[in-house]
Design a protein around this motif. Structure first.
Motif, PDB file in Angstrom:
ATOM      1  N   ASP A 325      -1.661 -23.318 -13.698  1.00 31.18           N
ATOM      2  CA  ASP A 325      -1.715 -22.515 -12.482  1.00 31.18           C
ATOM      3  C   ASP A 325      -2.324 -21.134 -12.724  1.00 31.18           C
ATOM      4  N   SER A 326      -2.832 -20.897 -13.913  1.00 32.30           N
ATOM      5  CA  SER A 326      -3.388 -19.597 -14.251  1.00 32.30           C
ATOM      6  C   SER A 326      -4.788 -19.434 -13.665  1.00 32.30           C
ATOM      7  N   VAL A 327      -5.229 -18.195 -13.622  1.00 34.71           N
ATOM      8  CA  VAL A 327      -6.579 -17.867 -13.160  1.00 34.71           C
ATOM      9  C   VAL A 327      -7.234 -16.984 -14.212  1.00 34.71           C
ATOM     10  N   ASN A 328      -8.389 -17.385 -14.675  1.00 38.18           N
ATOM     11  CA  ASN A 328      -9.134 -16.614 -15.666  1.00 38.18           C
ATOM     12  C   ASN A 328     -10.251 -15.836 -14.975  1.00 38.18           C
ATOM     13  N   ALA A 329     -10.297 -14.554 -15.206  1.00 34.92           N
ATOM     14  CA  ALA A 329     -11.297 -13.711 -14.557  1.00 34.92           C
ATOM     15  C   ALA A 329     -12.002 -12.844 -15.585  1.00 34.92           C
ATOM     16  N   ARG A 330     -13.300 -12.677 -15.405  1.00 35.26           N
ATOM     17  CA  ARG A 330     -14.118 -11.836 -16.278  1.00 35.26           C
ATOM     18  C   ARG A 330     -15.001 -10.948 -15.411  1.00 35.26           C
ATOM     19  N   PHE A 331     -15.118  -9.678 -15.803  1.00 31.38           N
ATOM     20  CA  PHE A 331     -15.913  -8.725 -15.039  1.00 31.38           C
ATOM     21  C   PHE A 331     -16.927  -8.040 -15.964  1.00 31.38           C
ATOM     22  N   ALA A 348     -20.645  -2.999 -19.748  1.00 30.29           N
ATOM     23  CA  ALA A 348     -19.257  -3.112 -20.200  1.00 30.29           C
ATOM     24  C   ALA A 348     -18.670  -4.386 -19.610  1.00 30.29           C
ATOM     25  N   THR A 349     -18.000  -5.178 -20.448  1.00 26.97           N
ATOM     26  CA  THR A 349     -17.460  -6.465 -20.020  1.00 26.97           C
ATOM     27  C   THR A 349     -15.968  -6.524 -20.300  1.00 26.97           C
ATOM     28  N   CYS A 350     -15.214  -6.865 -19.276  1.00 23.89           N
ATOM     29  CA  CYS A 350     -13.789  -7.164 -19.438  1.00 23.89           C
ATOM     30  C   CYS A 350     -13.696  -8.666 -19.644  1.00 23.89           C
ATOM     31  N   ILE A 351     -13.430  -9.110 -20.865  1.00 25.74           N
ATOM     32  CA  ILE A 351     -13.501 -10.531 -21.199  1.00 25.74           C
ATOM     33  C   ILE A 351     -12.423 -11.331 -20.489  1.00 25.74           C
ATOM     34  N   GLU A 352     -11.229 -10.796 -20.351  1.00 22.48           N
ATOM     35  CA  GLU A 352     -10.160 -11.511 -19.653  1.00 22.48           C
ATOM     36  C   GLU A 352      -9.282 -10.519 -18.901  1.00 22.48           C
ATOM     37  N   ALA A 353      -9.396 -10.538 -17.563  1.00 21.06           N
ATOM     38  CA  ALA A 353      -8.656  -9.584 -16.742  1.00 21.06           C
ATOM     39  C   ALA A 353      -7.154  -9.866 -16.752  1.00 21.06           C
ATOM     40  N   SER A 354      -6.765 -11.140 -16.911  1.00 23.75           N
ATOM     41  CA  SER A 354      -5.338 -11.484 -16.905  1.00 23.75           C
ATOM     42  C   SER A 354      -4.601 -10.896 -18.105  1.00 23.75           C
ATOM     43  N   GLU A 355      -5.342 -10.471 -19.134  1.00 23.20           N
ATOM     44  CA  GLU A 355      -4.740  -9.842 -20.312  1.00 23.20           C
ATOM     45  C   GLU A 355      -4.894  -8.327 -20.266  1.00 23.20           C
ATOM     46  N   ASN A 356      -5.031  -7.790 -19.046  1.00 21.28           N
ATOM     47  CA  ASN A 356      -5.191  -6.342 -18.843  1.00 21.28           C
ATOM     48  C   ASN A 356      -6.401  -5.788 -19.586  1.00 21.28           C
ATOM     49  N   CYS A 357      -7.411  -6.621 -19.704  1.00 20.25           N
ATOM     50  CA  CYS A 357      -8.670  -6.221 -20.351  1.00 20.25           C
ATOM     51  C   CYS A 357      -8.446  -5.698 -21.761  1.00 20.25           C
ATOM     52  N   ASN A 358      -7.529  -6.336 -22.498  1.00 21.98           N
ATOM     53  CA  ASN A 358      -7.318  -5.947 -23.897  1.00 21.98           C
ATOM     54  C   ASN A 358      -8.540  -6.256 -24.758  1.00 21.98           C
ATOM     55  N   ARG A 359      -9.363  -7.194 -24.293  1.00 22.56           N
ATOM     56  CA  ARG A 359     -10.609  -7.517 -24.989  1.00 22.56           C
ATOM     57  C   ARG A 359     -11.780  -7.066 -24.127  1.00 22.56           C
ATOM     58  N   THR A 360     -12.527  -6.136 -24.630  1.00 22.75           N
ATOM     59  CA  THR A 360     -13.685  -5.623 -23.907  1.00 22.75           C
ATOM     60  C   THR A 360     -14.905  -5.621 -24.823  1.00 22.75           C
ATOM     61  N   GLU A 361     -16.064  -5.623 -24.200  1.00 23.40           N
ATOM     62  CA  GLU A 361     -17.311  -5.614 -24.967  1.00 23.40           C
ATOM     63  C   GLU A 361     -18.263  -4.601 -24.352  1.00 23.40           C
ATOM     64  N   LYS A 380     -23.908  -3.775 -30.016  1.00 22.88           N
ATOM     65  CA  LYS A 380     -22.816  -4.405 -29.282  1.00 22.88           C
ATOM     66  C   LYS A 380     -21.514  -4.171 -30.038  1.00 22.88           C
ATOM     67  N   VAL A 381     -20.506  -3.708 -29.293  1.00 26.41           N
ATOM     68  CA  VAL A 381     -19.200  -3.409 -29.885  1.00 26.41           C
ATOM     69  C   VAL A 381     -18.127  -4.141 -29.084  1.00 26.41           C
ATOM     70  N   ARG A 382     -17.224  -4.800 -29.797  1.00 27.77           N
ATOM     71  CA  ARG A 382     -16.107  -5.490 -29.140  1.00 27.77           C
ATOM     72  C   ARG A 382     -14.791  -4.854 -29.571  1.00 27.77           C
ATOM     73  N   ARG A 383     -13.918  -4.627 -28.563  1.00 35.81           N
ATOM     74  CA  ARG A 383     -12.588  -4.073 -28.814  1.00 35.81           C
ATOM     75  C   ARG A 383     -11.535  -5.112 -28.461  1.00 35.81           C
ATOM     76  N   GLU A 384     -10.580  -5.314 -29.364  1.00 36.41           N
ATOM     77  CA  GLU A 384      -9.482  -6.244 -29.145  1.00 36.41           C
ATOM     78  C   GLU A 384      -8.173  -5.570 -29.541  1.00 36.41           C
ATOM     79  N   ASP A 385      -7.258  -5.500 -28.568  1.00 39.33           N
ATOM     80  CA  ASP A 385      -5.943  -4.885 -28.817  1.00 39.33           C
ATOM     81  C   ASP A 385      -6.087  -3.493 -29.425  1.00 39.33           C
TER      82      ASP A 385
END
Length: 463
Positions: A325-331, A348-361, A380-385
């Motif tokens: 029932d989850s929804v995956n969103a990317r912006f 700038a990319t929010c890889i997964e909005a459901s995770e409060n954009c903890n992963r961005t690029e 290109k730089v990626r940030r995780e947690d």
């Protein structure tokens, strides 16, 4: 032998009916190099890349472009350029265009012409992963295609007759269909067009199109499969296309939406697939689309041509898996500005909005074009947690002319060349008798010397 006899029988039938329409060749909106580059950068997965390649091989370019824009969140560059060129042509006077067309349109040639092509992909071990051969011959108003698709087509002024492996394009279907072996005929009557199909598996199809003018069309389709019955509706307007397919006995129909509007300042594009837990028979949906009850994307572009052709775009992708029932969103947000010789871009990319954009690029690039030469540098730089990974740096240079293109891209995935280096080469040649597209890449790591990563080769001989 039976197939050959049937092909000749259809040819005689088509000549007797005097169908005629010169078949136009449409250029692919994407090339293999672009798809491989997204794959190598980790923007798309191998499964998503295979889906795009599959649609390109089927010549279903509309679906290939749709997949690319949703998976990679990048525009279909070649496709958009084609639309721009067409738009510029439409601005000409209709009278002058008609007069010029009457002078320059050649009569159909009875001399057979076409091409023979070979396409193959190699893996990192140098093994041929997959390949396909194709022969396409066009003579008079016929087109014969052998290899990936065995098909004989004959067209004229809205009349169509197809025999062999009938696919999505021959059915004029907005939804991708399974390939069927049979015969299809379309017959126009004023603003209407009737269609019928019979298949060796006893699949029957009937359709009715109504076109009140050149820009609007409504289609009603009926399908009778050995174990299922379905109806479909398609609507095509200046804003795009909407289609629905319902199989009797299922809870929900499948709906496909493609709408877009190109304004002077603001443009937008909406794409969506919506369906229930089960997929109707006869459809050939990509695996990832079939696994999500909602598969949608939205793009909004705002441009200021008077300010160094500045463009700001926002892209959103939403997936709702059937299994949960989850929804995956990317912006993704992108800003590009500057003249051709100095054009920077930042995204700038929010890889997964459901995770409060903890992963961005974050991706910054600079492109410079000098006549036939293009140079590009990006980081290109990626940030995780809240942790920032090592930036990936790319340097590229290319040269293009009317019938040739060469491109070299060097990437440093871990910034330090001593740790990892990736090199991708692309060579394209295209003239009146020969076409060639070669893409190959090499990688080097701290523990491994330069070795092949993948290769794609396509060669065609025109006659």
């Amino acid at each position: 032998m039976n197939r050959i006899l049937l092909i000749f029988a259809l040819a005689i039938f088509a000549i007797a009916q005097a169908y005629a329409e010169e078949t136009a060749t449409t250029a692919p909106p994407l090339d293999a190099a672009q798809v491989f580059e997204w794959w190598d950068d980790g923007i798309i997965t191998p499964a998503e890349a295979d889906e795009i390649f599959s649609r390109l091989e089927e010549e279903n370019y509309d679906e290939a472009c749709l997949l690319a824009e949703v998976y990679a969140q990048e525009p279909c560059a070649n496709f958009n350029k084609t639309i721009e060129n067409k738009t510029r042509k439409k601005r000409k006077s209709k009278t002058a265009e008609s007069a010029q067309s009457a002078k320059t349109t050649p009569p159909p040639s009875i001399i057979p012409h076409g091409y023979a092509s070979w396409k193959g992909q190699y893996d990192s071990n140098g093994h041929l992963k997959k390949h396909r051969e194709e022969l396409q011959v066009q003579f008079y108003y016929f087109r014969l295609r052998l290899g990936s698709q065995e098909l004989l087509s004959y067209r004229r002024d809205g009349y169509e007759a197809h025999f062999g492996q009938i696919s999505t394009l021959e059915f004029h279907s907005h939804l991708p269909l399974d390939t069927l072996w049979g015969a299809t005929v379309l017959y126009p009557i004023g603003k209407f067009r009737l269609g019928a199909h019979i298949d060796t598996s006893k699949t029957l199809h009937a359709g009715l199109d109504f076109r009140p003018n050149r820009t609007n069309q409504i289609s009603t389709l009926f399908w009778k499969f050995p174990s299922a019955t379905a109806i479909a509706l398609q609507a095509h307007t200046t804003l795009g296309q909407i289609s629905s397919w319902y199989q009797f006995g299922q809870d929900l129909p499948i709906i496909k939406i493609q709408l877009q509007n190109q304004g002077d300042r603001i443009s937008w594009k909406t794409t969506a697939y919506i369906h229930g837990d089960s997929i109707p028979q006869g459809l050939n949906l990509s695996k990832i689309i079939a696994e999500n009850r909602l598969w949608a994307s939205q793009t909004i572009n705002v441009q200021w041509p008077e300010v160094y052709n500045t463009v700001f775009s926002i892209k959103a992708r939403v997936l709702s898996p059937i299994a949960s029932d989850s929804v995956n969103a990317r912006f993704k947000a992108t800003l590009t500005s500057g003249p051709d010789r100095f054009r920077p871009s930042l995204s700038a990319t929010c890889i997964e909005a459901s995770e409060n954009c903890n992963r961005t690029e974050w991706n910054g690039s600079l492109e410079s074009t000098w006549e036939s030469f293009t140079f590009k540098a990006s980081a290109k730089v990626r940030r995780e947690d809240s942790r920032t990974k090592t930036p990936k740096i790319e340097l590229g240079a290319g040269y293009h002319s009317n019938n040739a293109l060469t491109k070299l891209t060097i990437a440093f995935p871990q910034t330090n060349p001593a740790k990892s280096v990736s090199v991708q080469n692309e060579i394209k040649l295209n003239n009146d008798w020969l076409g060639c597209d070669l893409v190959f890449a090499f990688k080097k790591t701290r523990t491994k010397t330069f070795s092949p990563s993948y290769a794609h080769l396509q060669a065609s001989l025109k006659f």
